[in-house]
Each structure stands twice: as structure tokens, then as C-alpha cells.
Design a protein around this motif. Structure first.
Motif, short mmCIF file in Angstrom:
data_model
loop_
_atom_site.label_atom_id
_atom_site.label_comp_id
_atom_site.label_asym_id
_atom_site.label_seq_id
_atom_site.Cartn_x
_atom_site.Cartn_y
_atom_site.Cartn_z
N LEU A 155 0.51 -1.35 12.20
CA LEU A 155 0.18 -2.41 11.24
C LEU A 155 0.29 -3.81 11.83
O LEU A 155 -0.57 -4.66 11.62
N PHE A 156 1.37 -4.05 12.60
CA PHE A 156 1.57 -5.40 13.13
C PHE A 156 0.42 -5.77 14.06
O PHE A 156 -0.14 -6.88 13.99
N ARG A 157 0.03 -4.83 14.91
CA ARG A 157 -1.08 -5.08 15.84
C ARG A 157 -2.37 -5.37 15.07
O ARG A 157 -3.14 -6.27 15.41
N ALA A 158 -2.58 -4.59 14.02
CA ALA A 158 -3.80 -4.77 13.22
C ALA A 158 -3.81 -6.15 12.56
O ALA A 158 -4.81 -6.87 12.61
N PHE A 159 -2.69 -6.53 11.96
CA PHE A 159 -2.65 -7.81 11.26
C PHE A 159 -2.77 -8.98 12.25
O PHE A 159 -3.42 -9.98 11.97
N ALA A 160 -2.11 -8.85 13.41
CA ALA A 160 -2.20 -9.91 14.42
C ALA A 160 -3.66 -10.09 14.86
O ALA A 160 -4.15 -11.22 14.97
N TRP A 161 -4.35 -8.96 15.05
CA TRP A 161 -5.76 -9.05 15.45
C TRP A 161 -6.60 -9.68 14.35
O TRP A 161 -7.47 -10.52 14.60
N MET A 162 -6.32 -9.28 13.09
CA MET A 162 -7.12 -9.79 11.98
C MET A 162 -6.91 -11.27 11.73
O MET A 162 -7.76 -11.94 11.14
N MET A 163 -5.80 -11.82 12.18
CA MET A 163 -5.56 -13.25 12.02
C MET A 163 -6.03 -14.03 13.25
O MET A 163 -5.84 -15.23 13.35
N GLY A 164 -6.61 -13.35 14.20
CA GLY A 164 -7.09 -14.01 15.41
C GLY A 164 -6.06 -13.92 16.51
O GLY A 164 -4.91 -14.31 16.32
#
Lengths: 308, 238
Positions: A155-164
Motif C-alpha cells: 500500500l505505501f508504495r502504491a500511495f507514494a507512486w500515486m502522489m508522484g
């Protein structure tokens, strides 16, 4: 004079971006090999990536705004960011250990989104926009579903990617810079037709523009550029919305001017935002999308107030 | 330009059918009819901007055989006011019509020279309409198609617009224009196209078709003759 200021700002921000980070390093006087490595092997490629991605997003924003005849359009308006995000998360689910799975997934997802939108390109600007907004909602729902199914450690990796995230772009810097140059040249070739399109599709057609051809070329170009930017750095908001407006205020409405200005201005904003993102809470980093939104929202609201 | 048995549709409904006429150099053809009858659609069809059934020929070639740029060199179209969201100035708008030559003098002729550097969005509808007419004047094409050119204009500029069209006709331009003002139509028309909004269209010489009963039926509105001039009947003055 305005161009001189813009170029000076780019040089200054690149130098500033080289200097700041977890530790301050004078770009003209690195004290040892480690600092040289940090400057030229870590920070410099990342700054160039930020510059190219920011420029590509601003170009795509300028194109989508004129293509859709809507000043509030931006690169993600037709759902490409949503489909790219869904693709990235799918990649992460399928290959959680892979370094490039998210980028590959994003690229595939972005193109699925583009092809879907292209099916509606013959309907005219308003209906295409409506179709895009509906598709964006669909991809958001798919993304939410995937996130719900994603194991907690992803999840953390996904959210970090989604925020740029510019910390580890899988696309080589020369490719991004070449794309920046090609996109700008394509934009300049189309600039006279784009100017006519500012008068609306019918007026543009009456002035000799092959509107169907222009629409499909522009949609493909803007979407491809968006897909590349999203693949390189995740979804970074507000650059594509704010920069074209800011450049219109500074340089006027003609595309022969605002496209190069946007390509440079977008790069400048993302260089600034990324420099701040990796400095404010160093050694940790903020997602750069948060910084562009924090810079972008007040600027955009200022523009709205000025317009009214 | 020659039209033979032309039918114009909007969606499934037929706006007008069976129209045959010619648009000749040095003549003004005025299109009259109620709202929604298909007048603007007819102009769009003649500009090659929407498809029609029937035959439209320009200099002996079907309109559909023309490349977009070829047609643009032959036919100029003035339609709705363009959007203003992106901050184009009047000067830029005029330059989009025909490059940079003659912009200043044409702007002066249309009384918008002081407005050249202002964004279109800051102008009144009348000023924007004058900018559109100036943009049309910059198009040196043999055929002009105008959709309500006097809309939004004050009286002075309405007169100026009609005089400009007369002058262009006298220079040999073929002009077709949609008008709603009967007196303006009478002042300028050599031929009339009457579109009734029920699919019917009639073409003829202006002096034959300017007839009270015919126009009263066309518009479903009362008209009166005053001093030999056909006018809308607004009722008695107090």
C-alpha cells in the motif's frame, strides 16, 4: 525580457536543486568524490527527470485545454491517470518484488485508457470530455477495488507512486528529454492550427483546419505524453492545469509562444517542487505531488480571482 | 455556386428540402425565415461544414470534391461569436483570419482600431461582432456567407455593415446572408431564399418575393405597409 527571466529561473532552480537535499552541496565546489557522486549521479539526473516530466505534463495540459475547449482541462481529465494508476497497482500486485512492475503496469494501463478514450474522439469536444470524465470515474473505482485487494505491504508504495514519485524513474533521462524535445516540436508544428482551434471547432474548420485529423493527432499526442510522464513519475497534479494558464498570462495566447513557455515553465515548477520535496523533511521525502498541489492550488485560485 | 435539389437535415428532421438556386458574383442573396428553420444550417452546408443531400457545385465541381484548404480559399463564413476563454486579443483574432497584412486598416474600417490589443473576452457582444466582421473582411474570397451579421450591433454599425456588404457586392463579391430585419433585407437583397421551417424553401428575385402576405405567412407575424415600406406591425402608438 520575459524569456530571459524564464531561462534565468530555470538555471537558478537547477543550481538550487543540485545544492539542496539531505545535505547542502555547493555545485561549483564539491568537496570530495562522494559529493561529486551525489551531485552528478543522483541529483542531476533526478532534476532532469523532473524538468522533462513537468514540461511534458504542462504541454499535455495546454493541448487538452484547447482540444476540449475547456480551460479547466488537464492531462488526467480523460481518465488516463486513473487507468495508469490501476495498471501500476496491478503490476505491483502481480510482481511485488519487481522494481519496474509499477512503471510497466502504468504504461500498459495508460495506453488502455488512451485507446478507450480514442473510441469517443469522433463525438466532438463536449461529448469526449463527458466520456472522459465518466471513464475517469470508472478507473477510480477500479483503482479503489485494486487497492482494497492489495496486500498491506504494497500500500505505501502504491500511495507514494500515486502522489508522484521522482525518486526512481524507470525511464532513462535521455529518453524523457528526447520526448520533451519531440513533443515540443510536434506542438510547434501544430501551433497555427491550435491557435485557430481557440476560436472553436467550426471557426477553425472554416479557416482551413482539418478538424477530425487535428483532434485525433492532438488526442494521441497529448495522451502519449501523459502516459510517458505518468510512467516516469506517477500521477503529479496541477502542473498541467496551472502552468498553461500562468504562461498565457505572461506570454499571451498564441501556441508558438505558450507551448515552449509551458514546456519550460512546467519543468521549472516540478524542479522546484521536487527540490522542496526531498529537502523539507530530509532524509525522508515528501511525495512531489503534494508539493505541486500546495504550490498549484494558491496559484490557480489567484488566477481564478484575477479572471473574475 | 449552384445548388440543385438540396436537402438540409438536423438529426432525423428535415429542415429544408428541394432548394435549387445560384449564388452569383456581384449579387446578394438574403435568407429569411423563422428561428430554427435551417437558415444557419444552410450557410454551414454551403461552407462545407456540414453534409447535405443534393448537389452543391462550386465553379462546376462538387463541394465535396474540394480539399478543406481549397474551399477556404473560395468561401468565407461568419457565424456565431467565437469563445473567449483563452484570452485571444482582437489583433490575434484578425491575424488568424488572414495573416498580418491589412489588419490595422481593416480594423479602422470596422471602427475597432482602438480595441486591437484588448482580449475578446473584455469586449461587448457588439464589439466582438465588429471584430468578426473585420475578420471576414480580411478574407479575400469570392464568396462570403454571413449568419446574422447585424446581430448585436448598434444602429450606426448596422447601417455601416449593410453599406459594407453593398460595397463588397459592387466589387463583385458573391454574398449570401441570413438576416432577421426585413428592412435591411429589402435594402440589400438581389435574391431571397425563404425557408418556412416546415421543410419548404423558395428562391426568387427579391422584388418578387418581398410581398406582405407571403412574409406574414413565413414569419407567422403581422406586417404592415407604411409609406410603401413593409414593416413589422407593433400595433398603434399611444
Amino acid at each position: 525580457m520575459r524569456w530571459f527571466i524564464l531561462f534565468s529561473a530555470v538555471i537558478s532552480c537547477l543550481l538550487l536543486g543540485l545544492a539542496v537535499g539531505e545535505q547542502w552541496i555547493n555545485p561549483f565546489a564539491a568537496s570530495d568524490a562522494l559529493e561529486e557522486t551525489i551531485l552528478w549521479e543522483l541529483r542531476f539526473p533526478r532534476l532532469l527527470t523532473a524538468f522533462a516530466v513537468g514540461g511534458l505534463l504542462a504541454l499535455a495540459g495546454a493541448w487538452f485545454q484547447v482540444l476540449l475547449g475547456n480551460p479547466l482541462a488537464e492531462p488526467y481529465v480523460l481518465g488516463v491517470a486513473g487507468s495508469a494508476s490501476a495498471g501500476a497497482v496491478t503490476g505491483l500486485m502481480l510482481m511485488p518484488e519487481s522494481a519496474w512492475a509499477m512503471s510497466a503496469g502504468a504504461f500498459v494501463g495508460a495506453w488502455i485508457g488512451i485507446v478507450t478514450v480514442m473510441l469517443f474522439s469522433h463525438l466532438g469536444a463536449n461529448r469526449m470530455l463527458l466520456a472522459g470524465v465518466v471513464l475517469a470515474a470508472f478507473w477510480s473505482a477500479v483503482l479503489a477495488l485494486l487497492l482494497a485487494l492489495l496486500p498491506e505491504q504494497g500500500l505505501f508504495r502504491a500511495f507514494a507512486w500515486m502522489m508522484g514519485d521522482l525518486s526512481h524513474s524507470d525511464i532513462p533521462v535521455p529518453v524523457l528529454l528526447l520526448a520533451w524535445v519531440i513533443a515540443l516540436i510536434c506542438g510547434l508544428i501544430l501551433s497555427r492550427s491550435l491557435d485557430k482551434l481557440l476560436l472553436g471547432e467550426r471557426h477553425a474548420e472554416a479557416l482551413g483546419v482539418d478538424i477530425k485529423q487535428l483532434r485525433s493527432r492532438l488526442l494521441l499526442l497529448a495522451s502519449a505524453v501523459t502516459a510517458l510522464a505518468v510512467t516516469a513519475a506517477g500521477t503529479i497534479g496541477f502542473v498541467g492545469l496551472v502552468i498553461p494558464h500562468l504562461m498565457r498570462l505572461l506570454f499571451g495566447s498564441l501556441h508558438s509562444t505558450i507551448l515552449p513557455a509551458s514546456a519550460i515553465g512546467g519543468g521549472l515548477l516540478l524542479v522546484l517542487a521536487d527540490s522542496a520535496a526531498r529537502t523539507i523533511i530530509a532524509p525522508a521525502e515528501l511525495p512531489v505531488g503534494i508539493l505541486t498541489a500546495i504550490i498549484g492550488v494558491p496559484v490557480f485560485l489567484f488566477l481564478l480571482l484575477r479572471r473574475s | 455556386m449552384k445548388l440543385a435539389d438540396v436537402t438540409v437535415k438536423r438529426g432525423e428532421s428535415t429542415l429544408l428540402s428541394g432548394l435549387s438556386c445560384q449564388i452569383r458574383a456581384g449579387e446578394v442573396t438574403v435568407v429569411l425565415g423563422p428561428n430554427g428553420a435551417g437558415k444557419s444550417s444552410l450557410l454551414l452546408a454551403l461552407a462545407g461544414l456540414i453534409p447535405v443531400l443534393g448537389i452543391i457545385e462550386l465553379q462546376g465541381r462538387p463541394l465535396s470534391a474540394y480539399h478543406r484548404m481549397e474551399l477556404t480559399a473560395q468561401v468565407a463564413w461568419q457565424g456565431d461569436l467565437p469563445p473567449t476563454e483563452f484570452g485571444l486579443t482582437v489583433k490575434q483574432r484578425l491575424e488568424l483570419a488572414a495573416g498580418e497584412s491589412d489588419v490595422e486598416s481593416t480594423a479602422a474600417a470596422m471602427d475597432i482600431a482602438p480595441l486591437l490589443q484588448r482580449p475578446l473576452g473584455e469586449l461587448s457582444s457588439g464589439e466582438r461582432q465588429r471584430a468578426e466582421l473585420a475578420a471576414l473582411m480580411l478574407r479575400d474570397t469570392p464568396i462570403w456567407l454571413l449568419d446574422e451579421p447585424t446581430a448585436h450591433l448598434d444602429l450606426k454599425h448596422q447601417i455601416h455593415c449593410i453599406q459594407m456588404l453593398k460595397s463588397q457586392r459592387d466589387k463583385g463579391r458573391a454574398i449570401m446572408t441570413v438576416l432577421h430585419d426585413i428592412q435591411q433585407a429589402m435594402a440589400i437583397a438581389d435574391h431571397l431564399i425563404l425557408i418556412d421551417g416546415k421543410g419548404g424553401a423558395e428562391y426568387g428575385q427579391a422584388h418578387q418575393l418581398f410581398e406582405g402576405r407571403k412574409l406574414t405567412e413565413l414569419f407567422d407575424a403581422p406586417l404592415t405597409q407604411q409609406g410603401g415600406v413593409l414593416m413589422p406591425d407593433y400595433g398603434d402608438h399611444k
